[in-house]
Every structure is written in C-alpha cells, then in structure tokens.
Design a protein around this motif. Structure first.
Motif, PDB file in Angstrom:
ATOM      1  N   SER A  40       0.864  -1.180   0.000  1.00 17.12           N
ATOM      2  CA  SER A  40       0.000   0.000   0.000  1.00 17.12           C
ATOM      3  C   SER A  40       0.895   1.222   0.000  1.00 17.12           C
ATOM      4  CB  SER A  40      -0.903   0.028   1.223  1.00 17.12           C
ATOM      5  OG  SER A  40      -1.868  -0.984   1.136  1.00 17.12           O
ATOM      6  N   MET A  41       0.327   2.339  -0.380  1.00 10.97           N
ATOM      7  CA  MET A  41       1.109   3.571  -0.486  1.00 10.97           C
ATOM      8  C   MET A  41       0.797   4.507   0.678  1.00 10.97           C
ATOM      9  SD  MET A  41       2.669   3.069  -3.364  1.00 10.97           S
ATOM     10  CE  MET A  41       3.138   4.465  -4.324  1.00 10.97           C
ATOM     11  N   THR A  42       1.792   5.304   1.041  1.00  8.68           N
ATOM     12  CA  THR A  42       1.553   6.374   1.992  1.00  8.68           C
ATOM     13  C   THR A  42       1.066   7.596   1.234  1.00  8.68           C
ATOM     14  OG1 THR A  42       3.817   7.175   1.841  1.00  8.68           O
ATOM     15  CG2 THR A  42       3.369   5.542   3.544  1.00  8.68           C
ATOM     16  N   LYS A  43       0.703   8.639   1.973  1.00 13.31           N
ATOM     17  CA  LYS A  43       0.228   9.860   1.316  1.00 13.31           C
ATOM     18  C   LYS A  43       1.327  10.541   0.514  1.00 13.31           C
ATOM     19  CE  LYS A  43      -3.448  10.814   4.577  1.00 13.31           C
ATOM     20  NZ  LYS A  43      -3.986  11.712   5.608  1.00 13.31           N
ATOM     21  N   THR A  44       2.596  10.283   0.883  1.00 12.14           N
ATOM     22  CA  THR A  44       3.721  10.867   0.145  1.00 12.14           C
ATOM     23  C   THR A  44       4.133  10.019  -1.054  1.00 12.14           C
ATOM     24  OG1 THR A  44       5.279   9.784   1.647  1.00 12.14           O
ATOM     25  CG2 THR A  44       4.604  12.042   2.183  1.00 12.14           C
ATOM     26  N   GLY A  45       3.534   8.824  -1.207  1.00 10.81           N
ATOM     27  CA  GLY A  45       3.825   7.984  -2.365  1.00 10.81           C
ATOM     28  C   GLY A  45       4.840   6.893  -2.113  1.00 10.81           C
ATOM     29  N   ILE A  46       5.210   6.618  -0.870  1.00  8.47           N
ATOM     30  CA  ILE A  46       6.172   5.560  -0.549  1.00  8.47           C
ATOM     31  C   ILE A  46       5.419   4.238  -0.403  1.00  8.47           C
ATOM     32  CG2 ILE A  46       7.884   4.781   1.135  1.00  8.47           C
ATOM     33  CD1 ILE A  46       8.158   7.772   1.939  1.00  8.47           C
ATOM     34  N   ASP A  50       2.771  -5.359   2.674  1.00  4.50           N
ATOM     35  CA  ASP A  50       1.688  -5.883   3.507  1.00  4.50           C
ATOM     36  C   ASP A  50       2.215  -6.475   4.809  1.00  4.50           C
ATOM     37  OD1 ASP A  50      -0.154  -5.107   1.674  1.00  4.50           O
ATOM     38  OD2 ASP A  50      -0.562  -7.116   0.878  1.00  4.50           O
ATOM     39  N   GLY A  51       3.433  -7.025   4.789  1.00  2.00           N
ATOM     40  CA  GLY A  51       4.035  -7.562   6.015  1.00  2.00           C
ATOM     41  C   GLY A  51       4.241  -6.473   7.057  1.00  2.00           C
ATOM     42  N   GLN A  52       4.702  -5.302   6.614  1.00  2.00           N
ATOM     43  CA  GLN A  52       4.884  -4.179   7.536  1.00  2.00           C
ATOM     44  C   GLN A  52       3.537  -3.718   8.087  1.00  2.00           C
ATOM     45  OE1 GLN A  52       7.761  -2.700   8.714  1.00  2.00           O
ATOM     46  NE2 GLN A  52       6.348  -1.580  10.030  1.00  2.00           N
ATOM     47  N   ILE A  53       2.524  -3.690   7.240  1.00  2.00           N
ATOM     48  CA  ILE A  53       1.187  -3.274   7.693  1.00  2.00           C
ATOM     49  C   ILE A  53       0.652  -4.275   8.715  1.00  2.00           C
ATOM     50  CG2 ILE A  53      -1.184  -2.840   6.937  1.00  2.00           C
ATOM     51  CD1 ILE A  53       0.002  -1.943   4.246  1.00  2.00           C
ATOM     52  N   GLN A  54       0.921  -5.564   8.510  1.00  2.00           N
ATOM     53  CA  GLN A  54       0.486  -6.576   9.478  1.00  2.00           C
ATOM     54  C   GLN A  54       1.196  -6.390  10.814  1.00  2.00           C
ATOM     55  OE1 GLN A  54       1.116 -10.235   7.326  1.00  2.00           O
ATOM     56  NE2 GLN A  54      -1.017 -10.282   6.616  1.00  2.00           N
ATOM     57  N   GLU A  55       2.473  -6.006  10.790  1.00  2.00           N
ATOM     58  CA  GLU A  55       3.189  -5.720  12.047  1.00  2.00           C
ATOM     59  C   GLU A  55       2.556  -4.534  12.758  1.00  2.00           C
ATOM     60  OE1 GLU A  55       7.414  -5.316  11.657  1.00  2.00           O
ATOM     61  OE2 GLU A  55       7.547  -7.061  10.335  1.00  2.00           O
ATOM     62  N   LEU A  77      -4.709   3.235  11.050  1.00  5.08           N
ATOM     63  CA  LEU A  77      -3.592   3.157  10.093  1.00  5.08           C
ATOM     64  C   LEU A  77      -3.505   4.425   9.252  1.00  5.08           C
ATOM     65  CD1 LEU A  77      -3.876  -0.521   8.833  1.00  5.08           C
ATOM     66  CD2 LEU A  77      -2.030   0.444  10.195  1.00  5.08           C
ATOM     67  N   ARG A  78      -4.643   4.975   8.883  1.00  2.81           N
ATOM     68  CA  ARG A  78      -4.634   6.203   8.094  1.00  2.81           C
ATOM     69  C   ARG A  78      -4.091   7.378   8.898  1.00  2.81           C
ATOM     70  NH1 ARG A  78     -10.695   5.658   5.569  1.00  2.81           N
ATOM     71  NH2 ARG A  78     -10.230   4.031   4.062  1.00  2.81           N
ATOM     72  N   ARG A  79      -4.460   7.463  10.182  1.00  4.13           N
ATOM     73  CA  ARG A  79      -4.036   8.597  11.005  1.00  4.13           C
ATOM     74  C   ARG A  79      -2.580   8.491  11.445  1.00  4.13           C
ATOM     75  NH1 ARG A  79      -9.215   9.250  15.035  1.00  4.13           N
ATOM     76  NH2 ARG A  79     -10.655  10.072  13.487  1.00  4.13           N
ATOM     77  N   GLU A  80      -2.206   7.332  11.998  1.00  5.41           N
ATOM     78  CA  GLU A  80      -0.874   7.203  12.598  1.00  5.41           C
ATOM     79  C   GLU A  80       0.236   7.018  11.568  1.00  5.41           C
ATOM     80  OE1 GLU A  80      -0.595   4.465  15.845  1.00  5.41           O
ATOM     81  OE2 GLU A  80      -2.582   5.021  16.580  1.00  5.41           O
ATOM     82  N   TYR A  81      -0.037   6.237  10.532  1.00  3.02           N
ATOM     83  CA  TYR A  81       1.023   5.918   9.569  1.00  3.02           C
ATOM     84  C   TYR A  81       0.802   6.583   8.213  1.00  3.02           C
ATOM     85  CZ  TYR A  81       1.929   2.454  13.145  1.00  3.02           C
ATOM     86  OH  TYR A  81       2.179   1.836  14.337  1.00  3.02           O
ATOM     87  N   GLU A  82      -0.229   7.409   8.090  1.00  6.44           N
ATOM     88  CA  GLU A  82      -0.555   8.147   6.868  1.00  6.44           C
ATOM     89  C   GLU A  82      -0.629   7.231   5.643  1.00  6.44           C
ATOM     90  OE1 GLU A  82       2.198  11.354   6.536  1.00  6.44           O
ATOM     91  OE2 GLU A  82       1.198  12.513   8.101  1.00  6.44           O
ATOM     92  N   LEU A  83      -1.302   6.089   5.827  1.00  2.18           N
ATOM     93  CA  LEU A  83      -1.466   5.147   4.724  1.00  2.18           C
ATOM     94  C   LEU A  83      -2.714   5.479   3.923  1.00  2.18           C
ATOM     95  CD1 LEU A  83      -0.690   1.662   6.290  1.00  2.18           C
ATOM     96  CD2 LEU A  83       0.603   2.845   4.553  1.00  2.18           C
ATOM     97  N   VAL A  84      -2.638   5.214   2.642  1.00  2.00           N
ATOM     98  CA  VAL A  84      -3.817   5.250   1.782  1.00  2.00           C
ATOM     99  C   VAL A  84      -4.248   3.794   1.667  1.00  2.00           C
ATOM    100  CG1 VAL A  84      -4.732   5.846  -0.475  1.00  2.00           C
ATOM    101  CG2 VAL A  84      -2.920   7.230   0.541  1.00  2.00           C
ATOM    102  N   ILE A  85      -5.208   3.391   2.522  1.00  2.00           N
ATOM    103  CA  ILE A  85      -5.586   1.980   2.614  1.00  2.00           C
ATOM    104  C   ILE A  85      -7.094   1.875   2.725  1.00  2.00           C
ATOM    105  CG2 ILE A  85      -5.373   1.829   5.127  1.00  2.00           C
ATOM    106  CD1 ILE A  85      -4.023  -0.944   4.587  1.00  2.00           C
ATOM    107  N   ASN A  86      -7.610   0.790   2.205  1.00  2.00           N
ATOM    108  CA  ASN A  86      -9.037   0.530   2.172  1.00  2.00           C
ATOM    109  C   ASN A  86      -9.401  -0.399   3.326  1.00  2.00           C
ATOM    110  OD1 ASN A  86     -11.651   0.020   1.423  1.00  2.00           O
ATOM    111  ND2 ASN A  86     -11.154  -0.292  -0.738  1.00  2.00           N
TER     112      ASN A  86
END
Length: 146
Positions: A40-46, A50-55, A77-86
């Motif tokens: 998945s991407m962060t708001k900055t595009g990085i 999925d393994g990191q997201i599971q951690e 996940l959206r607030r703390e890690y600024e992920l663009v995730i569904n």
C-alpha cells in the motif's frame, strides 16, 4: 463403470471425452478481479509492504483481538502511519492473520410473541380490535396509542 455412470446420470461419451482432455479435469476456479499487489502507499507515495502493515496491526492490537474492528483499525492506520488503505484490505490482512473478531449476533429488542391458534367454528366467535387513538372527554383532547 457404465453402471455407475447410469446411476449418476452421466453418459459414457461425456465421461470419457472429459477424461481425455487434460485441461477439463477438476480444477479450482480462480476468483475474479485483479491480483493482490502486496503493498500500500503512503500519502507521500512511498510503498509499504503488507508484512509491515500486518506488524503495525499487531502493534495496534497489542495481542488483544477484541479491542478494535477492522474499520477502526483502518482509521488508525490512516491517522498514525498516513497510509492510503481501504477497509477491505485491512479485513483481508486480518483474515490472513486470523485476528478477525466474530460477527455480532443481532439481538431482538423484545421477545417475539406467537399468535394463539384458536379453533373458530362459526362466525362472530372471535373479535379483535386495535385502538389507535381515542377522545378523552374530561380533558378535551385525543389520546394516541404508540
């Protein structure tokens, strides 16, 4: 073999024809849709795997599976890690980790009452009424049943 095919209701021609063709044997049907990308991407595009997201999900849960559902975890996940995730992806990741909560049972607001089965043999044996509202003479107003 022909006796078994007759019992099952498949003709011999169909059985042997399918047996000859290598691609028509019993196969697992693949579900539709595009393949899972694995990141998945962060708001900055990085890209974040999925393994990191599971951690991160494990950190948010701290070993307790009944604290948050997948929707609240998506917001975290959206607030703390600024992920663009569904929320559907979070659901899938939690399902892979076997950390989903069981579905809640719908509770009835009041106990259901069953109708009394009466044996009616003639007309005018059973009358029923439903009063929606009535006029109260002493108070000069209508009474409404809710």
């Amino acid at each position: 073999m022909s006796r078994i095919l007759r019992i099952v209701g498949v003709s011999e021609q169909t059985y042997y024809n399918r047996k000859k063709q290598p691609g028509n044997q019993v196969s697992v049907k693949r579900r539709g849709g595009r393949p899972v990308p694995g990141f998945s991407m962060t708001k900055t595009g990085i890209p974040i795997s999925d393994g990191q997201i599971q951690e991160w999900l494990c950190e948010l849960l701290n070993g307790e599976t009944d604290v948050y559902g997948y929707r609240k975890l998506t917001i975290c996940l959206r607030r703390e890690y600024e992920l663009v995730i569904n929320k559907k992806k979070v659901y899938r990741l939690l399902d892979e980790m076997e950390m989903l909560q069981p579905q809640r049972r719908k509770r009835l607001k009041h106990p259901r009452k069953l109708a009394n089965n009466r044996e009616i043999k003639a007309s005018n044996e059973l009358w029923e009424m439903d009063i929606k509202y009535g006029y109260i003479a002493g108070e000069q107003r209508f009474w409404v049943c809710q």
